[in-house]
Design an enzyme around this catalytic site. Sequence first.
Site, PDB file in Angstrom:
ATOM      1  N   HIS A  82       0.842  -1.202   0.000  1.00  0.00           N
ATOM      2  CA  HIS A  82       0.000   0.000   0.000  1.00  0.00           C
ATOM      3  C   HIS A  82       0.875   1.248   0.000  1.00  0.00           C
ATOM      4  CE1 HIS A  82      -3.578   2.357   1.687  1.00  0.00           C
ATOM      5  NE2 HIS A  82      -2.557   3.178   1.883  1.00  0.00           N
ATOM      6  N   GLU A  83       1.888   1.266   0.875  1.00  0.00           N
ATOM      7  CA  GLU A  83       2.759   2.447   0.957  1.00  0.00           C
ATOM      8  C   GLU A  83       3.663   2.563  -0.271  1.00  0.00           C
ATOM      9  OE1 GLU A  83       1.791   4.540   2.993  1.00  0.00           O
ATOM     10  OE2 GLU A  83       0.613   3.191   4.227  1.00  0.00           O
ATOM     11  N   HIS A  86       1.829   4.203  -3.086  1.00  0.00           N
ATOM     12  CA  HIS A  86       1.775   5.671  -3.022  1.00  0.00           C
ATOM     13  C   HIS A  86       2.987   6.283  -3.722  1.00  0.00           C
ATOM     14  CE1 HIS A  86      -1.720   6.526  -0.580  1.00  0.00           C
ATOM     15  NE2 HIS A  86      -1.333   5.677   0.361  1.00  0.00           N
TER      16      HIS A  86
END
Length: 165
Positions: A82-83, A86
């Site tokens: 998820h990170e 980004h």
Amino acid sequence: MNVFTLKQQALAKVEEAYVAAEAHYGRKFTRVPVEFSKAQKVTAGTAHWRRTHTGYTPTKIKLSLPLLMLNGDTFIEETPGHEAAHLIAVEMYGSRGEGHGAAWASVMRVIGQEAKRCHNMQTARVTVTAHCLCKSHEVSKSIAQKILAGRRYTCKSCKTPVKLD
């Protein structure tokens, strides 16, 4: 599982996300340091970048060590990718890649993860027990500090003040 193994698995998941994105987009992405934060007790992870006149430069990923230790495999499956998504999104799409919008969601699909914004993992939030006339209440540390400072909280059931032990 020990903390070293969990950290290694989280780092591997970040790398897995970059490899999948590079294969799909046909380009390289900037690798950044991954920090494990003892202070993040509710937020699972954060991605950091710097805006420059030429675009966006990824700078680091911070992952919650307490949540990693509490949630193990679930954390590893959801948070590191998820990170990384980004940072891949802002590197690919600039300002359109910020946040949890369509650009980020498309990167999440590319790396094989569900594009969900929030987690529902167990957190390491510190709570304090308080009481009213009818029951015990678990309140956050910040609410407990406000009660100590004189702020009044009332129980919704019995309508009496909630007080600390």
